[in-house]
Scaffold this motif. Sequence first.
Motif, short mmCIF file in Angstrom:
data_model
loop_
_atom_site.label_atom_id
_atom_site.label_comp_id
_atom_site.label_asym_id
_atom_site.label_seq_id
_atom_site.Cartn_x
_atom_site.Cartn_y
_atom_site.Cartn_z
N ASP A 1 -82.37 22.46 50.22
CA ASP A 1 -82.45 21.15 50.87
C ASP A 1 -81.18 20.86 51.65
N THR B 1 -93.75 24.99 48.90
CA THR B 1 -93.73 25.97 49.98
C THR B 1 -94.39 27.26 49.47
N THR C 1 -85.10 24.54 42.54
CA THR C 1 -86.23 25.25 43.12
C THR C 1 -86.96 25.97 41.98
N LYS D 1 -88.43 21.36 43.86
CA LYS D 1 -89.33 21.88 44.89
C LYS D 1 -89.97 23.12 44.30
N GLN E 1 -81.74 18.80 54.75
CA GLN E 1 -82.35 17.48 54.62
C GLN E 1 -81.30 16.38 54.77
N HIS F 1 -95.78 16.72 44.72
CA HIS F 1 -94.72 17.72 44.71
C HIS F 1 -94.44 18.28 46.11
N ILE F 2 -93.20 18.70 46.31
CA ILE F 2 -92.82 19.44 47.52
C ILE F 2 -93.11 20.91 47.25
N ILE G 1 -99.36 19.44 45.98
CA ILE G 1 -98.95 18.45 46.99
C ILE G 1 -99.62 17.11 46.73
#
Length: 372
Positions: A369, A332, A266, A295, A372, A329-330, A325
């Motif tokens: 994750d 948040t 992360t 992420k 997931q 890329h992921i 994005i």
Amino acid sequence: MTEASEKINLLGLSPTKMEEFFASIGEKKFRAQQMLKWIHQYGEADFEKMTNMGKGLRAKLAEISEIALPEVVYEDFSSDGTRKWVMRMPGGSSIETVYIPEKERGTLCVSSQIGCSLDCSFCSTGKQGFNRDLTVAEIIGQVYVAAMSFHEPGERRERRITNVVMMGMGEPLLNFNNVVDAMNLMMDDNAYGLSKRRVTLSTSGVVPMMDKLGDVTDVSLAVSLHAPNDELRNELVPINKKYPLKELIAATNRYLSKLPDRRKATIEYTMMEGVNDTMEHAEQLAELMKQVPCKINLIPFNPFPNSGYKRPSNNRVYRFRDHLINEGHIVTIRSTRGDDIDAACGQLVGRVADRTRRSAKYIKAVQLDSNQ
């Protein structure tokens, strides 16, 4: 009779050290498992109530050891489920610990040091300077207090804390041994039983210790990046002068390569208006992070007095996110929780009589994750 000040605090003993303790007093190793369960699963600090241990053993334990719990000087629970504690440590300084409930998880942010020596320019903790490392008991004590807040001592605790993030006050890798022992306790089945995917250590980039960490554990990793180039990161995160981005990225990839699964790192990126939030920065970050399975968590800056930085507009944050994005890329964005109990950067401790200003801006910084 052993003086109380000389007693061994069993709260901070890792599974291995708990076995060594019982062996040192002539007891079988299985006593370690019993004690771990009493302390961490039942929240019991009174030896006399540990009924599966003989009377003689209970008396011996009371003479030579103790279960010394953190001193909670303030606690408050938000209407949205957020819980926050201020705990005073020996010596008088305090730390904050925050629990954030979500739909499928409950995340606890834990501190590893009182103050911090890294002096990141945008961090309120860094402005305090460094006081000292927290002991294992002081680190795990934060988990204990939060876990036991959901039930009475002696009752088997509910699994309300599903995730722990070492993202509170301090740089965890500069308190390496105590942090590793505490994380081992968090993951031990006889203590808190957390998955290695649900315990996350966040570092500003102490490269040699990242490599050492990969040799002894496989918890999840978060990297406090905050800038997409060395020039800016040198200003915001001074440790970058010693371990620049090229070395940090290489160390991150080495750590991930040692994990037995395909977990991502992360990347924490605190956004400050006019500092690191332009589209040029977004382009640089998108390109840089193509080198790392990751992420990206965007954290709009939470101002504190005399910080010198401002929070960017939501539109600016969203444009930044959308570019990342679009580049694959992921991403948040950290959401704000616990406003009614000041569960944000530096708000609470200013109302509590101590010398610290704990930052909670990372509380939702990690999107593990594990689901997931």
